[in-house]
Design a protein around this motif. Structure first.
Motif, mmCIF file in Angstrom:
data_model
loop_
_atom_site.group_PDB
_atom_site.id
_atom_site.type_symbol
_atom_site.label_atom_id
_atom_site.label_comp_id
_atom_site.label_asym_id
_atom_site.label_seq_id
_atom_site.Cartn_x
_atom_site.Cartn_y
_atom_site.Cartn_z
ATOM 1 N N GLY A 131 0.775 -1.228 0.000
ATOM 2 C CA GLY A 131 0.000 0.000 0.000
ATOM 3 C C GLY A 131 0.806 1.278 0.000
ATOM 4 O O GLY A 131 0.290 2.342 -0.326
ATOM 5 N N SER A 132 2.117 1.221 0.369
ATOM 6 C CA SER A 132 2.936 2.427 0.404
ATOM 7 C C SER A 132 4.311 2.105 -0.168
ATOM 8 O O SER A 132 4.398 1.483 -1.216
ATOM 9 N N SER A 133 5.380 2.471 0.520
ATOM 10 C CA SER A 133 6.726 2.317 -0.029
ATOM 11 C C SER A 133 7.321 0.943 0.239
ATOM 12 O O SER A 133 6.979 0.273 1.215
ATOM 13 N N VAL A 134 8.242 0.555 -0.628
ATOM 14 C CA VAL A 134 9.079 -0.619 -0.426
ATOM 15 C C VAL A 134 10.533 -0.158 -0.466
ATOM 16 O O VAL A 134 11.006 0.307 -1.507
ATOM 17 N N VAL A 135 11.215 -0.249 0.670
ATOM 18 C CA VAL A 135 12.599 0.223 0.772
ATOM 19 C C VAL A 135 13.432 -0.831 1.488
ATOM 20 O O VAL A 135 13.066 -1.276 2.577
ATOM 21 N N ALA A 136 14.553 -1.217 0.907
ATOM 22 C CA ALA A 136 15.401 -2.217 1.555
ATOM 23 C C ALA A 136 16.189 -1.626 2.709
ATOM 24 O O ALA A 136 16.260 -2.204 3.790
ATOM 25 N N GLY A 137 16.821 -0.468 2.493
ATOM 26 C CA GLY A 137 17.600 0.171 3.547
ATOM 27 C C GLY A 137 17.231 1.633 3.689
ATOM 28 O O GLY A 137 17.356 2.410 2.731
ATOM 29 N N LEU A 138 16.753 2.036 4.859
ATOM 30 C CA LEU A 138 16.281 3.400 5.098
ATOM 31 C C LEU A 138 16.984 3.981 6.319
ATOM 32 O O LEU A 138 17.011 3.361 7.388
ATOM 33 N N THR A 139 17.551 5.183 6.169
ATOM 34 C CA THR A 139 18.186 5.848 7.304
ATOM 35 C C THR A 139 17.858 7.333 7.304
ATOM 36 O O THR A 139 17.624 7.928 6.248
ATOM 37 N N GLY A 140 17.827 7.896 8.501
ATOM 38 C CA GLY A 140 17.615 9.330 8.611
ATOM 39 C C GLY A 140 18.896 10.082 8.331
ATOM 40 O O GLY A 140 18.990 10.890 7.404
ATOM 41 N N THR A 141 19.919 9.806 9.153
ATOM 42 C CA THR A 141 21.237 10.415 8.982
ATOM 43 C C THR A 141 22.276 9.309 8.993
ATOM 44 O O THR A 141 22.495 8.662 10.015
#
Length: 279
Positions: free
Chosen positions: A194-204
């Motif tokens: 229903g939304s995003s597909v992301v393998a690796g997600l980081t803020g900083t």
């Protein structure tokens, strides 16, 4: 053991010490919380196991191992083949690392979130999530995450979804608020996101070596706020490099949908270098 109804089921609980190697096996019944092993102070919660079949409902939380103090959680397993409405987590820790925790779900219908490993990082400087695994065959879920930390690295976590899994929100391999997201993998065969597909997600931090593979999948939702891509190998929300990330969207059998509403990016960063990414 066959249990009809109970409030909570805990394999082993240690107020001052570690909870290790506990097992909970339940067939049938209705419950609030089910926890394989929990340590409520500074001990670790390792190698605990929960196996559930033919349950009516769980209204609280389902957790393999919970370290509620400064201890780590590793090697815990949750296996479910029944109806569950609770949030499901392989291993969770307040102020330690989460490593090698596994969640395996089959023949399940639930609207709750699923997570392999979670590190809250309340007071410590760094808490990593590494090599946590989520494997789901069929069912409906609100969100799925391999490993997530509020401060530390998220690396080598795996999410594998098959048999038409329906996820209402995001599917994430590894998520780090502040720290690197590296070598995480998401593989989805059939189903709807229903939304995003992301393998690796980081803020900083840096996002590198992450991989998304979609086969016969519909990604239908609007990307969540702060996620610049509908599908991405590696994403940096604030600052850091995005490098050597990969997205593969494969051909499908005749008559099978392969749809992405939203951007597709191998690697994406708000501020930093993007290099050697592949779609």
């Amino acid at each position: 053991t066959k249990v009809k109804d109970a409030q909570d089921v805990v394999g082993g609980s240690a107020e001052k010490g570690s909870a290790e190697g506990n097992k909970v096996t339940v067939e049938g019944g209705s419950f609030h919380d089910i926890i394989g092993g929990e340590s409520t102070t500074g001990g670790s919660a390792d190698k605990n196991e929960v196996k559930l079949t033919n349950l009516k409902a769980i209204s609280g939380a389902l957790v393999g191992g919970a370290a509620l103090g400064t201890g780590s959680t590793s090697g815990n397993t949750v296996e479910v083949s029944s109806e569950v409405t609770a949030a499901i987590t392989g291993g969770t820790t307040t102020d330690g690392s989460a490593e090698n925790n596994t969640v395996k779900l089959t023949n399940l219908k639930t609207g709750a979130a699923v997570m392999g490993g979670n590190a809250a990082k309340v007071t410590v400087e760094k808490a990593d999530v590494t090599k946590n695994t989520v494997e789901i065959a069929g069912g409906k879920f609100s969100a799925v995450t391999g490993g997530a930390t509020n401060g530390g690295d998220a690396s080598e976590n795996t999410v594998t979804l098959t048999k038409g899994v329906d996820v209402q929100n995001n599917v994430l391999g590894g998520e780090a608020a502040t720290g690197k997201a590296a070598d995480n993998k998401v593989t989805v065969t059939g189903g709807k996101i229903g939304s995003s597909v992301v393998a690796g997600l980081t803020g900083t931090g840096d996002a590198s070596g992450n991989e998304v593979t979609l086969r016969q999948v519909e990604v239908d939702g609007v990307p969540a706020p702060g996620n610049p891509a509908g599908v991405a190998g590696g994403v940096v929300r604030t600052s850091g490099a995005a490098s050597s990330n990969t997205v593969t969207i494969e051909g499908s059998a005749e008559g099978t949908k392969r749809t992405v509403k939203g951007d597709v990016a191998g690697g994406s960063t708000a501020s930093g270098d993007a290099s050697s990414n592949v779609v």
